[in-house]
Write an enzyme that holds these catalytic residues in place. Structure first.
Site, PDB file in Angstrom:
ATOM      1  N   TYR A  71      16.636  20.479 -13.873  1.00 17.83           N
ATOM      2  CA  TYR A  71      16.228  20.847 -15.238  1.00 17.83           C
ATOM      3  C   TYR A  71      14.714  20.982 -15.362  1.00 17.83           C
ATOM      4  CZ  TYR A  71      20.872  20.948 -17.098  1.00 17.83           C
ATOM      5  OH  TYR A  71      22.171  21.333 -17.346  1.00 17.83           O
ATOM      6  N   VAL A 111      19.847  28.223 -23.599  1.00 20.60           N
ATOM      7  CA  VAL A 111      19.143  26.957 -23.804  1.00 20.60           C
ATOM      8  C   VAL A 111      17.641  27.087 -23.546  1.00 20.60           C
ATOM      9  CG1 VAL A 111      21.190  25.567 -23.257  1.00 20.60           C
ATOM     10  CG2 VAL A 111      19.619  26.202 -21.401  1.00 20.60           C
ATOM     11  N   HIS A 127      24.525  25.334 -27.334  1.00 17.23           N
ATOM     12  CA  HIS A 127      24.600  24.550 -26.096  1.00 17.23           C
ATOM     13  C   HIS A 127      23.370  23.673 -25.881  1.00 17.23           C
ATOM     14  CE1 HIS A 127      27.602  27.757 -24.453  1.00 17.23           C
ATOM     15  NE2 HIS A 127      28.184  26.845 -25.197  1.00 17.23           N
ATOM     16  N   CYS A 177      13.374   3.465 -27.124  1.00 17.80           N
ATOM     17  CA  CYS A 177      13.860   2.238 -26.471  1.00 17.80           C
ATOM     18  C   CYS A 177      13.527   2.174 -24.974  1.00 17.80           C
ATOM     19  CB  CYS A 177      15.370   2.079 -26.683  1.00 17.80           C
ATOM     20  SG  CYS A 177      16.388   3.194 -25.671  1.00 17.80           S
ATOM     21  N   ASN A 240      25.795  45.373 -24.408  1.00 14.85           N
ATOM     22  CA  ASN A 240      25.950  44.747 -23.096  1.00 14.85           C
ATOM     23  C   ASN A 240      25.773  45.799 -22.006  1.00 14.85           C
ATOM     24  OD1 ASN A 240      26.883  42.955 -20.919  1.00 14.85           O
ATOM     25  ND2 ASN A 240      27.839  41.765 -22.550  1.00 14.85           N
ATOM     26  N   GLU A 242      27.626  45.710 -19.443  1.00 12.42           N
ATOM     27  CA  GLU A 242      28.955  45.852 -18.871  1.00 12.42           C
ATOM     28  C   GLU A 242      30.006  45.676 -19.964  1.00 12.42           C
ATOM     29  OE1 GLU A 242      28.532  42.946 -15.862  1.00 12.42           O
ATOM     30  OE2 GLU A 242      28.807  41.252 -17.203  1.00 12.42           O
ATOM     31  N   ALA A 258      19.664  45.089 -23.795  1.00 13.33           N
ATOM     32  CA  ALA A 258      19.421  44.681 -25.183  1.00 13.33           C
ATOM     33  C   ALA A 258      18.000  45.016 -25.630  1.00 13.33           C
ATOM     34  CB  ALA A 258      19.681  43.183 -25.330  1.00 13.33           C
TER      35      ALA A 258
END
Length: 273
Positions: A71, A111, A127, A177, A240, A242, A258
């Protein structure tokens, strides 16, 4: 004589001018055009792993170090990319609709935060977001835009090599914490958060024009939204590179990137900006 695509664009613009609650769903395709990898399909590996190997509670429990490296790599990669013309056109359209007292909302499966950076405010990140973290103990959720997110991840996360594990105590910690945090992402095998589903349900109920951009239309629940709206005879436009399972029920299918098509579709509502 005008081409069929030109005619379709003109027809769509007329629909858009009469719409009062536009709902847009975006998927990996819109981000891929900004150079962000999908980690799906052929060549979609990080080191020897697929995203499905790493984006799970099981993987994080086994090796939070490995998952955080993955990440961290994605966070740092996204920093080098920019919203494209499709992201920007959507943000401009939202502003224009708001000026006219109408609704324009974006649901994204991505994301990467590019819609936020483009200026979209009415955004549902179904998400999660790479730059949000959640405490594994107290569940506190917060934004974390630090680069690197913690010192032990500096210069880590390269797709090549297999460096030693980072001690868990040196991984990102909760500011409240001090426990270990995880990315605030819906991982494989997890459910989308209830408050997010409620917001989406509200927008689906209000929607009178649906635009689907760069999504494979195979990941549920998002894959089902077009069918729900088609049953209510809500016009659907798909953009799209496809064909997808949504293509056959779309009122309009615009084939192509797009970044090229969305500004054309929305320009009538943007004073040709």
């Amino acid at each position: 004589m005008a081409s069929s695509t030109t005619v379709k664009i003109a027809e769509f613009r007329r629909l858009l001018s009469h719409a009062h609650s536009v709902l847009v769903l975006t998927g990996a395709g819109i981000s891929a055009e900004s150079g962000i990898p999908t980690f799906r399909g052929a060549g979609g590996l990080w080191r020897q792993f697929k995203a499905t190997d790493l984006a799970t509670q099981t993987a994080f429990a086994r090796s939070p170090s490995l998952v955080w490296e993955f990440y961290h790599y994605r966070r740092e990669l996204v920093r080098t990319k920019q919203p494209n013309k499709a992201h920007i056109a959507l943000a401009k359209a939202e502003k224009q609709f708001e000026k006219e007292g109408k609704r324009f909302n974006v649901i994204t499966q991505n994301v990467d935060g590019l819609h936020r950076r483009a200026g979209t405010k009415n955004l549902i990140e179904m998400h999660g977001n790479l730059f949000m973290v959640q405490c594994t103990l107290c569940q506190f959720i917060e934004e974390n835009d630090s680069s690197p997110i913690c010192e032990s991840l500096r210069n880590r996360g390269s797709p090549d090599g297999n460096p030693p594990e980072i001690d868990e105590k040196d991984l990102p910690r909760c500011t409240k914490c001090k426990s270990l945090v995880r990315p605030h992402i819906v991982w494989f095998g997890e459910h989308i958060w209830n408050d997010v589903l409620e917001k989406i349900q509200k927008e689906i109920q209000l929607c009178d024009l649906f635009i689907v951009i760069g999504t494979s239309s195979v990941v549920y629940p998002a894959a089902g939204y077009a069918s729900i709206l088609a049953e209510r005879n809500i016009p659907i436009a798909e953009v799209n590179i496809e064909t997808t399972p949504s293509t056959s029920i779309a009122t309009y299918h615009f084939h192509g990137p797009a970044a090229q098509i969305i500004p054309q579709l929305l320009s009538a509502n943007l004073n040709n900006e």
